[in-house]
Structures are given as C-alpha cells and as structure tokens.
Write a protein that holds these residues in place. Sequence first.
Motif: not given
Length: 796
Positions: A217-218, A223-224, A228-232, A364-366
């Motif tokens: 999961g982590i 990688h995600l 997706m260009g997300l911040t922490i 993430s759930f997929a």
Amino acid sequence: MKRTIKKVAVIGSGIMGSGIACHFANIGVEVLLLDIVPRELTEVEAKKGLTLESKIVRNRLVNEHLANSLKSKPSPIYSQQFASRITTGNTSDDMAKIATADWIIEVVVERLDIKKMVFEQIEKFRKPGTLVTSNTSGIPIHFMSEGRSEDFQKHFCGTHFFNPARYLKLFEIIPGPQTATEVLDFLTDYGSRFLGKTSVVAKDTPAFIGNRIGIYGIQSLFHLVKEMGLTIEEVDKLTGPVIGRPKSATFRTVDVVGLDTLVHVANGIYENCPTDEQHDLFKLPDFVNKMMENKWLGSKTGQGFYKKVDKDILSLDLDTLEYRPAKKASFATLELTKTIDKPIDRFKVLVKGKDKAGEFYRKSFAGMFAYVSNRIPEISDEVYKIDDAMKAGFGWENGPFEIWDAIGVEKGIEIMKAEGLEPAAWVTEMLASGSSSFYSVKEGATFFYNIPTKSQNKVPGQDAFIILNNIRESKKIWSNSGAIIQDLGDGILNLEFQSKMNTIGGDVLQAINKAIDLSEKEYQGLVIGNQAANFSVGANIGMIFMMAVEQEYDELNMAIKMFQDTMMRVRYSGIPVVVAPHGMTFGGGCEMSLHADKVVAAAETYMGLVEFGVGVIPGGGGSKELAMRASDLFHKNDVELNVLQEYFLTIAMAKVSTSGYEAFDTGLLQKGKDIIVVNKDRQIAEAKKHALLMAEAGYTQPIRRTDVKVLGKQALGMFLVGTDQMEAGKYISEHDKKIANKLAYVMAGGDLSEPTLVSEQYLLDLEREAFLSLCTERKTLERIQFMLTKGKPLRN
C-alpha cells in the motif's frame, strides 16, 4: 496438556524487545530481559575505574535500552510500577536463567546467522516443552529452526508483534515446518485472551500478511504520488481519518516508523517475491533512495518527509527534494463526506469523485483490491485474516475486503478494469456462485466467503465476543438520534451511544433513563458500552455554549440538573449498571463511570475530568463524587486534608490517565470494585458477565448517601491559600484561580465552620451552582468557543 505462562525470557532489548518485555509486564508476567555484553567501556565508565568485568558494565546495554523505553512517549507500560516485573541481565552470564522461563522470545537483529547462533544457545538451557518464538518481521521461519532438536522444532514458531507492542494489536503467528498444532492453538488463544491482541495465523511467506499488504500500500502510493503530481500533504489528507486510517496517514507514519525500516521490508519483498505480479512496484523510487543517502529517515533523524523548524512544520517537495512550508490540502470530493459519520459509508462517495481525489481513490483502491485478491492463497487462505491483519497492524478501521464490500464487489471490479487490472479468478467465481459479498452477518455473527467450499462460513473465535455491529439492528429494542438500546440476552441490555464523538446531550440522557426504565421493568441489568474509537469525549459543550451565550440560565440549570439526576439514576437504580469505558473517557463520560455499580474498563482507557479546559468544574456529579471518595478515605484529621487535596488536584490539573491501570492511581477507578480488560473486543461480553453476576447474586438498590464528611473552612482556607500562591507565581491565570476556588468551595462543602456530615444532594447543589456561575463568565465562554472551533484548550 495444560500450559501456563508465568515467566517469559526476551532475548534482545532494543526498541522492539523492550516493548515486548513491557507488554508482558503489563499483564502481570515475570520477565527476564537479556542483551549482549558491551565490547568496550564508555568514557564515563573508564573515568569511574570500571572494567568490562563489572556487572554494571556488562548489563549496561540492556539497562539503557529498557530505561529509554520506559521514558518514551507514548509509554510502553500501563503503570511505571509494573516495570518492577522485569529483571535484566546479559546473554553471557545469565543465559542459564532461561531454564525457568515458560516462553522464550528472540528479538535480536534481523540476520539469520545471528538468530541461529542465539537459538543454539537457547537450546543448551531451555527445558523441554518450553515455547521458543522469533519476532522476525520477514526472515522465513523454516530457515531458523534448521539443525535444532525435534522438541525445539515442535515448540518453535514465529510470533510477530508490531511496534509499539502495547498499542498495535496485530499478533502474527507463523508456524515452522514441525510446529505442533497445540502450540499454534495455545498462542492464538493466549495472544487474544491475555495479550489483548488480534491473533492471526499466517503462512511462512515473505513479510507474512500485515507487512506484505501494508508495504504494498505504501509503495503503491510512493509511485502514485509522482504519477498524479500530488503533494505529500495531499496524500496524507486523502489517506488519513477520512478513510478510517490514523491521523499520521501515509508519509507521517513512515516518518514515525522510520524510512529505513520500510526500506528493509520493501527490499526483502522485492528480493524474495520474484513471481509477485507487482514485483516492480516494490522497487524503491529515486526520492526514497536519495532520502536514504541523506539519512532523512524521519523522527529518529529529525527530518524525513516532514521537518520541524522551531514551531513550523516543513514538507518535502518530492520533485526538488527541498523542504518548504506545508500547504493545506482540500478536495471537493472530501467535502461531500463531511456529513457521513462512519468511514465505511464514505467509500461509495469517494470513488465517484469527479476531481483528483476521486481519481486517486479509484486508482489506489483498484490496485489494492487486485493485489489482495491475488495474495490468496499465497499468504492466506481466508479473506478475514488479511482484513484482521490490516486493522490490527496498521490501525485501519476497515480492511481491504471490507472496503471492497462497501463499494460493491462488482463496482470494485469495474474500477479495476478501468485501470487495466483484473481480480483473481476466485472473485468472479464467487459472484457466479451466488455470493455477492465477501462478508455477511447472520444470527449475530460475521460470516466470510470460503473460497474452497464456495459458501459463507462463520468467522472463528467470535464466541468470546459480543460484536455490536452484528446485533445493532436485529437486537434493537429502542433508539433515538443519540443512542440505541440492544438486548444482549440473559436479561441484560446494552446502551450504545451514537452521537458525534459519543458526546452526551439531551438525547443520550433520555436514552440512559429509558434503558434504566426498561431494565427495571423487564430485565436484570444494564451495560453502558460501545465499540467506537472512544467511549465518550464528555458533555455536549456546544449545547451549553448556546444556552450560556443566550443567557438562558434557567434552561441551563435544568439541563445540568437533568445530567446530575441521570448520573444519580445510574448509581441508585434498581438493577446493576456496568459501564465499559475505553479510549477517551472525558468529562461526562468519566462521570458516568464514577457512578456505575462496576466499571469494566479497557486497558487503553484515557480517563479524566477535563472540564477545567473549558472554564468550568465537573457538573454532572464528578466534583461531588471525588469529594465523597475522599470522605470515605478519611481516618485522622492530619491526613484528611492531604487526601482531599489529592482528589482536588485530579480535577484542577485535569489529570488524564494514560491507561486504565493509571486511573486507579488518580482515584477515578476503585480497587476491589472496578476491573480492567486487556482485549477491548472482549469488553462488552465481560461487562455483561459482571452485570449478570451481580443480578443473580441478589442485587439490592443502594440507599442514597447522607453521611459524606466535608471539612468546611478548614479545607477551604488551605485551597484558597494554595490558589493565591499559584497565581502569584504565575503558574495559573486569574480565571484559572476563579475556577479552582469554585471547585474548592464545592469539595470543602462550602464555608461551614467545622467538619460536618452532609448528603450527596447538598454537594450536587453546590456543584451545579458553581458550574452555572462559571457559565456567566466571559472567559469561560471564550474557552468553550475555542475548544469548539480549534479542538484544544485555551489558557486565558
């Protein structure tokens, strides 16, 4: 054969070993904690003229490790007094002492060669039949017992505690090739009944169950976040309490655990699981490798994904690897779930989100659904074991298969396919066989889909528990907006709060009175208990604030009187009332416990009368009750003031116990009357048992007390001098002093000229008058408003 555990030997005293030793001490077991002898002297030892042969030097490592553990927060031990149950020593001088142990637990460094050397030593001294287990987090169990005797191998397996051992409930039991069935059965039962754990028998596969799924999961989020260009901060917002996970969510959790720990397990899976369909996902991303090079390991090195500079929290930019001020994260999809109280009910909404949050959840759930379905039968044959491991080991409120059920199995497959993923074949076979979910509830029990038989089977081990989720509707006999009354069977009712944070307002008070009415008419006893995260955070201060602001003092007086009268009904009803607190048990929740015939508290109960934080004194009988408990302890005049002062300070300092056991020290629980249950899952069943015992023994309605000794001016003078000095020394504010003086007046019984016997009602009237007068103070209203808006106390 009957097996009992009176003494445990723990070999290895690092963070994990000391934590395990402390938890066995928590439950009353004698512990021998051993570690190696230091190879050289410290400068201090050399200056003192000590040698490597000195006992103090030879036991230095084990004593330092244990001392550091006992000082750590949160504490690994229920009460510091319990540390006396631990004896320390070293593996060179004291190994022979393991012959007296019933269970020997190896917790040394994660190297097979060293572990095998330790087991060779253990075999020389252990008595036949003694349990030997390893706390490895990933080394295959079958490698460790090679070359050992038949008796050793029969009584050997892995027992993987999660860190911190006191707080995380997962207890993985991993059999070796020759482990006896009776050993597995014993450890499963012991883990649940005595250690308070969720015992899960796992297969001997890399990282077992919890870490295999948890690290997947982590790693998938690592990688995600880049994809997706997300911040922490955004990932932590999306993976925290909103989906029933700890506040530390993902990146903060890694900081707390240590990036090096995560990397060690991830590398182990990458190296030892070449056929895993997600093998490449366990390869560390570049930013993790760079952080490892820089020794940015998290809390232990002062910086990781987050870094604290003075009072500011900085976040790591994963593109530049530079720290920057933390950014607040917000998503439209999360706003849609604000009115949905239970995380399990939010998942359907989250995966339909039209923004980046919705896309994140679908992706993430997929991945998680596909991964866990493909791990059966590799790491487990049953879905519930995977869910249990994730809930108990990682603090998830719901396991992956439970989340999948909440979204809908077919919907889960749909979002998987949209991401180019497929579930394991057994999932589509399950749907084809007529089962539309992984779990079902029948006859008050949880059933799971059994893959080989293609049928729903009862989850084993439930008979020792009462699971309120399973009986909430089928056994409901009354409810309102704040509570539900259920029939537990055998003439015992249960009252379960359903309000936000289990706060106590008019609807909950109505339910308490209704539950007592029903019990007195048709039943034998009442349990007040729930299985939410916390028992109750106290009275509904929002309601008090509104009445005070509107200056509706008559209504407020009536509301406080109703609260007091309800607490007195708990005390003086015609049936036994058992209260089962756990987690946060504050204010009114604590007062309810104080008035019970018996308290069956969870070991993890954080109990306190915290009303000072919102500018008032306990007004639901709490101030009265502690004055009365002090009175019951009075023996001689020279001791009376000291006893009363201790109870006064419990309220005035808003003391909160860090465990159920510590609540005995603060006088909020009573020795000889109240009890502690280590496994919270067993709490309602245990409370029911005690209510039934009291009822069957011939419960008699208590007589209201009129013999409470109060000390009047003698005590009041002492308290007023003390608060004057505290204010003069700037330890408390002027308003703190005002609140403390009001409390002093109540607990002294007013300014009576001499010690006098009074009734409980006399003290309740003083308490209510003091509470109401404080509600007219502007600074009290500021404190209440601050608590309502900021969630923390204001010192004004």
